[in-house]
Enzyme design. Structure first.
Site, PDB file in Angstrom:
ATOM      1  CB  CYS A  85      -0.992  -0.147   1.058  1.00 36.16           C
ATOM      2  SG  CYS A  85      -1.959  -1.430   1.142  1.00 36.16           S
ATOM      3  CB  CYS A 216     -13.226  -0.130   5.977  1.00 31.69           C
ATOM      4  SG  CYS A 216     -13.434  -1.111   7.589  1.00 31.69           S
ATOM      5  CG  HIS A 347      -6.079   2.179  -0.189  1.00 32.81           C
ATOM      6  ND1 HIS A 347      -4.722   2.812  -0.735  1.00 32.81           N
ATOM      7  CD2 HIS A 347      -6.034   1.195   0.509  1.00 32.81           C
ATOM      8  CE1 HIS A 347      -3.971   2.262  -0.227  1.00 32.81           C
ATOM      9  NE2 HIS A 347      -4.379   1.254   0.430  1.00 32.81           N
TER      10      HIS A 347
END
Length: 400
Positions: A85, A216, A347
């Site tokens: 990530c 989230c 993301h």
């Protein structure tokens, strides 16, 4: 910080989207969109780029070349970067090192991701998964639950609650804040505001800390790009008024303490963050109180609170106090994740760090529109990938 000075002269990103929402939107098109915007923002052409570092997590080995070819084919070195990530900020880190080391005067950092809906899937099935050691260590502390990522961070949140009296509401308030921030971000995957009750009533993801879906980060498609330049290039092209300087940057990977501390908080990267932040503060000759605006890695609301402490915004165990005092939103000591963060902006793994850099560049230029943090002079970026690597970067306008 030793070596040549490094400046951001151009940034660009796509809107982050739910995977598959835009039919036919493949990674070359994403990269062309973000890269073209970054070049136009810098006021240069692709033939002035001397090398490119391209980040993505899912894809074959030369997707970086295929992506950059949409901008031009000039024979420059192109590296493919994968650091989970933190991939986007790792591409940025490598590009900055080329400038700092005097190897190039103008470098492109580009990142993208084309993801599958739902929870993150593993990679090859014929070898050990890179997070197995981390998962095994955390399983000794807390009962394993699937999916693994929300369990790992959720268990770290549970540990924080047990140690310091943090509540599920503290985590929910972070989700509420970041969704509220995103309503003014046209690049965000979600631009919806939710009440605290709605955050808490959303689909449950990790019940022991009442971690819901709205706390989230989602899977996302999208791309980001940053053009970096040397001081010489900035001077020759009269870009100082437009440029933002990287005044501190550090990458830290897992330390022995990741496993010897016997702490879920450490396993999910708090010690990496702490070490990287200390290096950056020293390089930039700043303290946490000097920072105005922060983009940090809120893959889950839990990690935002843990990162407050690891970055030194407050003492260990005091993250909840920052939330209760509204210290991390507009009107507080810092504005954290004015973009909406990973939770609401989205993301796409390879693009995340470069989207953070783009947001902070706009903030320091004073061009962030309704998201603008008034009087922002110093910005801090934090991007983490488990397995693991943390990149922390400090920025300041070049004309200062």
């Amino acid at each position: 910080m030793s070596g040549n000075r490094v400046f951001v002269i151009g940034v660009g990103m796509t809107k982050f989207e739910k995977p598959g929402r835009k039919e036919g939107w493949d990674y070359p098109a994403m990269a062309k969109e973000s890269g073209t915007r970054a070049l136009e923002d810098a006021g240069i052409t692709f033939d002035q780029i001397e090398e490119a570092h391209v980040g993505y997590v899912y894809g074959d080995s030369t997707c970086g070349q295929r992506a950059v070819y949409e901008l031009g084919m000039t024979g420059i070195p192109i590296t493919n970067v994968n650091n989970n990530c933190s991939t986007g900020s790792t591409a940025l880190y490598l590009a900055a090192r080329s400038i700092r080391g005097g190897l190039a005067d103008c470098v492109l950092a580009l990142g993208f991701e084309k993801m599958q809906p739902g929870s993150l899937a593993g990679g090859a099935q014929d070898r050990e998964q890179p997070l197995m050691r981390h998962i095994a260590a955390e399983s000794e502390l807390f009962e394993f639950a699937f999916p693994a990522a929300p369990w790992m961070f959720g268990a770290a949140g549970l540990e924080h609650m047990q140690r310091y009296g943090t509540t599920a509401e503290h985590f929910a308030k972070i989700g509420e804040k970041n969704h509220r921030h995103s309503i003014n971000n046209p690049y965000a995957q979600f631009q919806d505001e939710y009440s605290l009750d709605e955050i808490k009533a959303a689909k449950m993801i990790y019940e022991p800390i009442e971690l819901t879906r709205l706390q989230c980060s989602p899977t996302s498609d999208g791309s980001g790009a940053v053009v970096l330049a040397s001081e010489r290039f900035v001077d020759e092209h009269d870009l100082a008024a437009h440029a933002v300087e990287i005044v501190g940057q550090a990458m830290v990977t897992d330390l022995e303490t990741t496993f010897t501390d016997k702490s879920a908080i450490t396993i999910v990267g708090a010690d990496m963050t702490r070490h990287a932040a200390r290096k950056v503060y020293e390089q930039a000759e700043i303290e946490p109180a000097d920072v105005d605006v922060i983009e940090l890695h809120d893959c889950f609301s839990v990690n935002e609170l843990l990162t407050y402490e690891a970055l030194g915004l407050c003492g260990e165990g005091d993250g909840g106090k920052l939330i209760d005092g509204a210290e991390t939103t507009y009107g507080g000591t810092w504005v954290v994740n004015p973009s909406g963060g990973l939770i609401s902006k989205g993301h796409p793994l390879g693009a995340t760090g470069l989207a953070q850099a783009s947001e902070l560049t706009w903030q320091l230029r004073g061009t962030a529109d309704k998201r603008q943090v008034e009087g922002a002079k110093i910005a801090l970026q934090h991007n983490i990938g488990l397995g693991g690597a943390v990149v922390v970067t400090a920025y300041r306008p070049a004309d200062r």
